[in-house]
Design a protein around this motif. Sequence first.
Motif, PDB file in Angstrom:
ATOM      1  N   ALA A  39       0.817  -1.215   0.000  1.00  0.00           N
ATOM      2  CA  ALA A  39       0.000   0.000   0.000  1.00  0.00           C
ATOM      3  C   ALA A  39       0.849   1.263   0.000  1.00  0.00           C
ATOM      4  O   ALA A  39       0.371   2.337  -0.374  1.00  0.00           O
ATOM      5  CB  ALA A  39      -0.938   0.010   1.203  1.00  0.00           C
ATOM      6  N   THR A  40       2.122   1.145   0.423  1.00  0.00           N
ATOM      7  CA  THR A  40       2.991   2.323   0.531  1.00  0.00           C
ATOM      8  C   THR A  40       3.831   2.567  -0.721  1.00  0.00           C
ATOM      9  O   THR A  40       4.771   3.361  -0.685  1.00  0.00           O
ATOM     10  CB  THR A  40       3.933   2.192   1.741  1.00  0.00           C
ATOM     11  OG1 THR A  40       4.848   1.090   1.512  1.00  0.00           O
ATOM     12  CG2 THR A  40       3.174   1.956   3.025  1.00  0.00           C
ATOM     13  N   ALA A  41       3.486   1.924  -1.836  1.00  0.00           N
ATOM     14  CA  ALA A  41       4.311   2.041  -3.042  1.00  0.00           C
ATOM     15  C   ALA A  41       4.506   3.487  -3.480  1.00  0.00           C
ATOM     16  O   ALA A  41       5.564   3.858  -4.000  1.00  0.00           O
ATOM     17  CB  ALA A  41       3.683   1.223  -4.172  1.00  0.00           C
ATOM     18  N   MET A  42       3.507   4.342  -3.264  1.00  0.00           N
ATOM     19  CA  MET A  42       3.592   5.740  -3.699  1.00  0.00           C
ATOM     20  C   MET A  42       4.029   6.681  -2.569  1.00  0.00           C
ATOM     21  O   MET A  42       4.113   7.899  -2.774  1.00  0.00           O
ATOM     22  CB  MET A  42       2.240   6.202  -4.246  1.00  0.00           C
ATOM     23  CG  MET A  42       1.801   5.511  -5.523  1.00  0.00           C
ATOM     24  SD  MET A  42       0.228   6.192  -6.140  1.00  0.00           S
ATOM     25  CE  MET A  42       0.713   7.876  -6.530  1.00  0.00           C
ATOM     26  N   ALA A  43       4.309   6.135  -1.396  1.00  0.00           N
ATOM     27  CA  ALA A  43       4.558   6.991  -0.236  1.00  0.00           C
ATOM     28  C   ALA A  43       5.779   7.885  -0.410  1.00  0.00           C
ATOM     29  O   ALA A  43       5.749   9.071  -0.041  1.00  0.00           O
ATOM     30  CB  ALA A  43       4.693   6.152   1.029  1.00  0.00           C
ATOM     31  N   ASP A  44       6.855   7.355  -0.959  1.00  0.00           N
ATOM     32  CA  ASP A  44       8.049   8.190  -1.145  1.00  0.00           C
ATOM     33  C   ASP A  44       7.768   9.354  -2.080  1.00  0.00           C
ATOM     34  O   ASP A  44       8.270  10.471  -1.884  1.00  0.00           O
ATOM     35  CB  ASP A  44       9.212   7.343  -1.680  1.00  0.00           C
ATOM     36  CG  ASP A  44       9.895   6.539  -0.589  1.00  0.00           C
ATOM     37  OD1 ASP A  44       9.632   6.795   0.600  1.00  0.00           O
ATOM     38  OD2 ASP A  44      10.694   5.633  -0.921  1.00  0.00           O
ATOM     39  N   ALA A  45       6.963   9.104  -3.110  1.00  0.00           N
ATOM     40  CA  ALA A  45       6.630  10.166  -4.056  1.00  0.00           C
ATOM     41  C   ALA A  45       5.706  11.209  -3.426  1.00  0.00           C
ATOM     42  O   ALA A  45       5.759  12.398  -3.784  1.00  0.00           O
ATOM     43  CB  ALA A  45       5.974   9.572  -5.299  1.00  0.00           C
ATOM     44  N   LYS A  46       4.880  10.783  -2.496  1.00  0.00           N
ATOM     45  CA  LYS A  46       3.925  11.700  -1.855  1.00  0.00           C
ATOM     46  C   LYS A  46       4.488  12.312  -0.580  1.00  0.00           C
ATOM     47  O   LYS A  46       3.936  13.294  -0.076  1.00  0.00           O
ATOM     48  CB  LYS A  46       2.634  10.951  -1.521  1.00  0.00           C
ATOM     49  CG  LYS A  46       1.923  10.372  -2.732  1.00  0.00           C
ATOM     50  CD  LYS A  46       1.473  11.464  -3.690  1.00  0.00           C
ATOM     51  CE  LYS A  46       0.714  10.890  -4.880  1.00  0.00           C
ATOM     52  NZ  LYS A  46       0.254  11.963  -5.805  1.00  0.00           N
ATOM     53  N   ARG A  47       5.555  11.771  -0.086  1.00  0.00           N
ATOM     54  CA  ARG A  47       6.155  12.280   1.139  1.00  0.00           C
ATOM     55  C   ARG A  47       6.771  13.655   0.877  1.00  0.00           C
ATOM     56  O   ARG A  47       7.360  13.905  -0.175  1.00  0.00           O
ATOM     57  CB  ARG A  47       7.233  11.306   1.621  1.00  0.00           C
ATOM     58  CG  ARG A  47       7.879  11.687   2.935  1.00  0.00           C
ATOM     59  CD  ARG A  47       9.055  10.781   3.231  1.00  0.00           C
ATOM     60  NE  ARG A  47       9.633  11.073   4.530  1.00  0.00           N
ATOM     61  CZ  ARG A  47      10.838  10.663   4.917  1.00  0.00           C
ATOM     62  NH1 ARG A  47      11.581   9.946   4.090  1.00  0.00           N
ATOM     63  NH2 ARG A  47      11.286  10.957   6.117  1.00  0.00           N
ATOM     64  N   THR A  48       6.642  14.544   1.850  1.00  0.00           N
ATOM     65  CA  THR A  48       7.210  15.878   1.742  1.00  0.00           C
ATOM     66  C   THR A  48       7.525  16.363   3.149  1.00  0.00           C
ATOM     67  O   THR A  48       7.318  15.641   4.129  1.00  0.00           O
ATOM     68  CB  THR A  48       6.219  16.826   1.034  1.00  0.00           C
ATOM     69  OG1 THR A  48       6.848  18.079   0.822  1.00  0.00           O
ATOM     70  CG2 THR A  48       4.955  17.016   1.856  1.00  0.00           C
ATOM     71  N   ASP A  49       8.022  17.585   3.257  1.00  0.00           N
ATOM     72  CA  ASP A  49       8.142  18.192   4.576  1.00  0.00           C
ATOM     73  C   ASP A  49       6.775  18.784   4.900  1.00  0.00           C
ATOM     74  O   ASP A  49       6.412  19.858   4.414  1.00  0.00           O
ATOM     75  CB  ASP A  49       9.215  19.277   4.581  1.00  0.00           C
ATOM     76  CG  ASP A  49       9.363  19.951   5.933  1.00  0.00           C
ATOM     77  OD1 ASP A  49       8.598  19.616   6.870  1.00  0.00           O
ATOM     78  OD2 ASP A  49      10.225  20.844   6.069  1.00  0.00           O
TER      79      ASP A  49
END
Length: 507
Positions: free
Chosen positions: A258-268
Amino acid sequence: MLIALAFAQSAEAKTRKPTKAEQVTAEAKAKADAETAAVRAAADAQVRQIQAIDDDPKGPQLNAVIVYNPNAAYEAGLLAHTGRLQGKTVLIKDNIETREWPTTAGSLALKDNVTGRDAPLVARIRGDGGVVLGKTNLSEWANIRSSSSSSGWSGVGGQTRNPYATDRSPCGSSSGSGSAVAAGMAWGAVGTETDGSITCPASINGIVGFKPTVGLISRTGIVPISHSQDTPGPMTTSVADAALLLTVMAGSDPKDPATAMADAKRTDFTAGIGTYSLKGMRIGVLTRQSGNHPGINRVFDQAQQDLLAAGAVLVPIDYDPPGEMFRDEGVVLYFELREDLNSYLAALPGTPSVRTLADVIAFNKSNAEAELRWFGQDSFIKAEKPVDRAAYEKARANSLRLAGPEGVDKLLRDNRVVVLIAPTSGPAWPIDLVTGDHFIDVGAGSLAAIAGYPHLTVPMGQVEGLPIGLSFIGPKWGDKQVLDIGAAYERARTAALPKPAFKRWGE
């Protein structure tokens, strides 16, 4: 002569003024030492608060913390200048694995479940300068065991209490996390939510709680209910702190698809949060979700006035979620509980006493006096019965459609608003172990929970000294804007907030 020369050189060294570089270095060291001392003192005060109001028989005994690290102040001092968290203390809900303590989900069946590993979110906290202060109590098995439970009760930790009124519920299932942060036992805490388990205890304990988009934070190492709806999230005293803790925890995990896109959506998530403006911002007001309690409506009306004063445009929305959405959510949760919990228990290291949901049911029956005295396990028994996979997949598709594309998404699009607001929950109800929870049914949190969308609750006032939270619900991956809007409301809020009384309501 040599003695006199040496004396003169020594006197000159004592009277010589330090160079500018030396002075700057000394000032920087003094500042760093003061910051370290402050961080250490904060952690020490939090440990002493646990001892005084959670453990001391002469205190209110909130039962919010199951176990804590007595050396936290020393560790905080060492980490005072490390990472984003810089020695801040974080409590972890006891359905999330930490390497040094058992992960019990509140159940005596898992009281010896020491996995020796950190969940990825815990590893991220440690790696970014955070001190893992301890484990918090919870509604046992994250409140999925029974349909008539008392929120905040577990076989391991007993009944968690609300610091604003110790005879009233802390809600759940992240009961200890909410109660502990409200009571000053930690800088922040991590809760988990399937449907309401972060936002309700945050609202009722007068703190900020954020349920992020499902998939923004890893669920690996968390005792599961539902891979469709489960997510951890931050619980803190301010929106900015929640954004900081989210920034630390967010990220992809190869073990959690489920976290496949998390790095792309992660921000400060903290960037610009202190200056975000509500001017011209269209906000949808879910009018039916405030209920008919005059105290709740008074507080909600004041929150709307504060939003208007900050420049927001409020758009009334007349909406009532369809009953079939909740019906199908139940099918999904029961099916996934058996599948996901069986997989988690089967993979545990060591020799745990339970490996399947059926084992847990049998354990509870064998230990009925300790586990089943106050309420049963009807939900476990229901989940153990086979369900047709095709029926489950149909139910998941339908509940997701109704909550997401035809729920939150449609409401945002049709009304041209960026977030939806409603009261998060009613005020805390009296603890009743005999007949279970008696709460006022307000709010729209299930929409966000079923859809997997972000949901923030921010304190907005009180009813008879009991906190009430304001919900902000946004679209999938809209976490940053939801936090920004919540922080802007927090600055605009004019309502006086109550303080924990640490005694029974009305005393």
